[in-house]
Scaffold this motif. Structure first.
Motif, mmCIF file in Angstrom:
data_model
loop_
_atom_site.group_PDB
_atom_site.id
_atom_site.type_symbol
_atom_site.label_atom_id
_atom_site.label_comp_id
_atom_site.label_asym_id
_atom_site.label_seq_id
_atom_site.Cartn_x
_atom_site.Cartn_y
_atom_site.Cartn_z
ATOM 1 N N THR A 61 28.890 42.049 37.472
ATOM 2 C CA THR A 61 30.062 42.649 38.225
ATOM 3 C C THR A 61 29.594 42.334 40.048
ATOM 4 O O THR A 61 30.183 42.113 40.745
ATOM 5 C CB THR A 61 30.111 44.099 38.084
ATOM 6 N N TRP A 108 29.835 39.378 42.071
ATOM 7 C CA TRP A 108 31.140 39.221 42.483
ATOM 8 C C TRP A 108 31.314 39.710 44.174
ATOM 9 O O TRP A 108 31.772 39.416 44.825
ATOM 10 C CB TRP A 108 32.307 39.765 41.546
ATOM 11 N N LEU A 129 32.216 37.683 47.152
ATOM 12 C CA LEU A 129 33.523 38.027 47.568
ATOM 13 C C LEU A 129 33.726 38.839 49.110
ATOM 14 O O LEU A 129 34.438 39.040 49.663
ATOM 15 C CB LEU A 129 34.335 38.740 46.725
ATOM 16 N N ALA A 164 40.236 41.386 43.242
ATOM 17 C CA ALA A 164 38.967 41.308 43.030
ATOM 18 C C ALA A 164 38.718 41.986 41.533
ATOM 19 O O ALA A 164 37.819 41.477 40.854
ATOM 20 C CB ALA A 164 37.946 41.951 44.164
ATOM 21 N N GLY A 219 37.196 40.212 38.335
ATOM 22 C CA GLY A 219 35.889 40.951 37.702
ATOM 23 C C GLY A 219 36.344 41.180 36.244
ATOM 24 O O GLY A 219 35.286 40.954 35.716
ATOM 25 N N TYR A 239 36.070 37.947 34.283
ATOM 26 C CA TYR A 239 34.840 37.302 34.432
ATOM 27 C C TYR A 239 33.753 38.004 33.306
ATOM 28 O O TYR A 239 33.335 37.593 32.454
ATOM 29 C CB TYR A 239 34.174 37.554 35.705
ATOM 30 N N LEU A 266 34.359 46.785 42.574
ATOM 31 C CA LEU A 266 35.031 45.533 43.275
ATOM 32 C C LEU A 266 36.321 46.103 43.675
ATOM 33 O O LEU A 266 36.834 45.285 44.586
ATOM 34 C CB LEU A 266 35.334 44.371 42.145
ATOM 35 N N PRO A 280 28.633 32.404 39.918
ATOM 36 C CA PRO A 280 28.152 33.741 40.503
ATOM 37 C C PRO A 280 26.669 33.956 39.985
ATOM 38 O O PRO A 280 25.918 34.448 40.896
ATOM 39 C CB PRO A 280 28.956 34.798 39.684
#
Lengths: 299, 258
Positions: free
Chosen positions: A132, A135, A139, A167, A171, A174, A243, B21
């Motif tokens: 997490t 990101w 971002l 976002a 998240g 992902y 996020l 990432p």
């Protein structure tokens, strides 16, 4: 197969009594543990929904319906709806990404297929908070995405990417994408390629083949994948916090805060109950649908 | 690969999405500067700082302790329960009950356990976290071992009994060797899941003994530094190794079975 094996007679004749003792010795400790550390705790906390908050936290055992009426006041109704929308969007997005990927993996030759599966799973086994956090690095205003866009002259000033609803959704996608891909892959790879060939030979267009055969027969996998993504997304409180910057409060955040900050356990428990009811309905629907799909066959 | 056609694109994009990432974190961890976002020369200074971070090392020790204890409980209770379920009952309800902690939302289990511990006035700390981690670990052990037992031939156990072996001998000499790979897999699963588990530990832990995820959480909330990037890289390396090792292990045991 399963039934055949488990129905094999075990305790016969003289061993009847000792088998009973073995049975108790094997089953009781494990089931007792689940009872003590899952069933009792969950039932206990759910019983709180009928009680009141103590003056200094804790629970006062006096019956009330107040928690329910409070859970459905406009403020908390909005939180619930928002959570459902965000978790739903993440699930849909994961399905849109996951389906073609799972399909592609199923089409790979054996060796590459295993490598692809391991590659999909590896991020899932890395620390959830680290994933997490990555990101945030990507971002934020000085983050990699904004820097790259600036360098290539797409934008002049950084655009706000972090602490947005988008976002949070990215998240969640992902975090749980592997949970979508794996069941999809399992059901797509099980499809008989001859069915597709037959349909093509009979003159069906590629889209028709996909819609009537591949998609339809992989529906159980689709349902499982969607539940696997939706369930943890709905109760998540870390991703909205990290996020979403606390701007997007989801049910999980409220439950956490009621337990650890406001110390209003009965109200936190009530929101958790709402969460469980939503999930129970989903599991019920899934089991009904997949049973119909497996008994009815393709229509 | 040729038959994939346009499907190569989504596959490639997905891998990019999954690994970009992670790659960024790894690159940034070698940053020479103070920023977590901008590269300013290469260095190992954040790794050095990480190695000197005593709090973090303590948290890692706590996590390892919890994971070890939870794994022992989960393996002992989970294996016996799986054998019991496979050989002594035909109840799918009991099966579902034993595996329920694996699908129970972690938040619900967490608040339930917090309420339960508070009711029985148990002191919150590493021990309460360990007991909590054991309950979902056990569910995974049951699931894995149970699946293995379904494939195994019960006639072997019957033969051993008919030849007069006591129940425990049969278990040790016949059942256990058959399910050993599954037990090991279940143990690894419990250990890794416990090391990584945050939500339940967050609710059932005392204030003075953070586990590693809890420390990471407070670091991340506090701010973004290359030190977290370095920590993330180390953790990534560890999980890469574990995943690849267990993939190899499972392939080898499959090969042995054939």
């Amino acid at each position: 197969m399963t039934d055949l094996i488990s129905s094999t007679p075990t305790g016969r004749g003289a061993t009847e009594r000792s088998s009973r003792r073995e049975r108790v010795a094997l089953l009781v400790p494990g089931l007792g543990y689940v009872t003590a550390f899952m069933a009792v705790p969950v039932l206990l906390v759910l019983s709180y929904v009928f009680f009141q908050r103590g003056r200094f936290g804790g629970v006062v055992y006096e019956f009330t319906w107040d928690n329910f009426s409070r859970a459905f006041t406009p403020t908390y109704r909005a939180v619930l709806v928002d959570s459902l929308v965000i978790a739903g969007a993440a699930t849909l997005l994961a399905l849109l990404i996951g389906y073609p990927v799972a399909y592609a993996i199923a089409m790979l030759p054996d060796r590459l297929r295993n490598i692809a599966l391991v590659l999909v799973v590896i991020p899932f086994w890395t620390n959830f908070l680290v994933r997490t956090y990555a990101w945030i690095v990507l971002l934020s205003n000085e983050g990699v995405v904004n820097r790259s866009l600036e360098r290539f002259g797409v934008i002049e000033d950084p655009i706000t990417l972090l602490y947005t609803r988008g976002a949070v959704i990215v998240g969640l996608v992902y975090a749980y994408l592997p949970l979508m891909i794996l069941p999809l892959y399992a059901s797509i790879s099980r499809l008989d390629p001859e069915l597709r060939e037959a349909a093509t030979n009979l003159g069906a267009s590629r889209f028709t083949v996909f819609r009537t055969i591949t998609w339809k027969l992989s529906l159980p996998g689709v349902l499982t994948g969607c539940i696997f993504v939706f369930v943890p997304s709905l109760g998540n409180f870390i991703i909205p916090e990290l996020l979403g910057g606390g701007k997007f409060v989801m049910v999980g955040n409220v439950v956490r805060d009621q337990f650890l900050k406001a110390r209003d356990w009965p109200f936190g428990a009530t929101l958790a109950l709402v969460l469980i009811v939503v999930l129970a309905v989903l599991f019920f629907v899934q089991s009904r649908v997949s049973r119909r799909l497996s008994t009815g066959g393709p229509s | 690969m040729k038959s994939l056609g346009w499907l190569r694109l989504p596959l490639a994009l997905c891998m990019l999405f999954l690994y970009l990432p992670i790659a960024v974190l790894v690159v940034m961890s070698f940053n020479g500067g103070r920023s977590a976002f901008t590269m300013d020369g290469l260095s190992f200074r954040w790794y050095a700082k990480l190695a000197g971070n005593g709090d973090l090392l303590t948290a890692l020790g706590n996590s390892l302790l919890v994971a070890t204890g939870a794994t022992v409980i989960a393996v002992v209770l989970g294996t016996t329960l799986a054998v019991g379920l496979a050989r002594y009952t035909r109840s799918s309800t009991l099966d579902a009950y034993a595996m329920a902690p694996a699908i129970m939302p972690d938040l619900v289990l967490a608040i339930g356990l917090l309420a339960f511990y508070s009711l029985i006035s148990m002191t919150l700390g590493l021990f309460s976290v360990m007991l909590a981690h054991a309950v979902f670990g056990m569910a995974f052990v049951v699931a894995v071992v149970r699946a293995r037992l379904v494939q195994a031939d019960p006639a072997l156990e019957e033969a051993s009994r008919d030849l007069g072996a006591p129940a425990f001998t049969t278990f040790r000499r016949v059942t256990l060797p058959t399910i050993a790979p599954a037990v090991i897999a279940g143990a690894l699963l419990t250990f890794t899941l416990s090391l990584d588990e945050f939500v339940i530990a967050f609710f059932t832990n005392g204030p003075t003994t953070p586990t590693l995820p809890i420390s990471i959480y407070s670091m991340v909330r506090f701010g973004v530094t290359p030190e977290i990037n370095a920590l993330a890289t180390v953790l990534l390396l560890v999980s890469f190794t574990v995943v690849i090792a267990s993939a190899r292990l499972s392939r080898r045991t499959e090969a042995l079975d054939e």
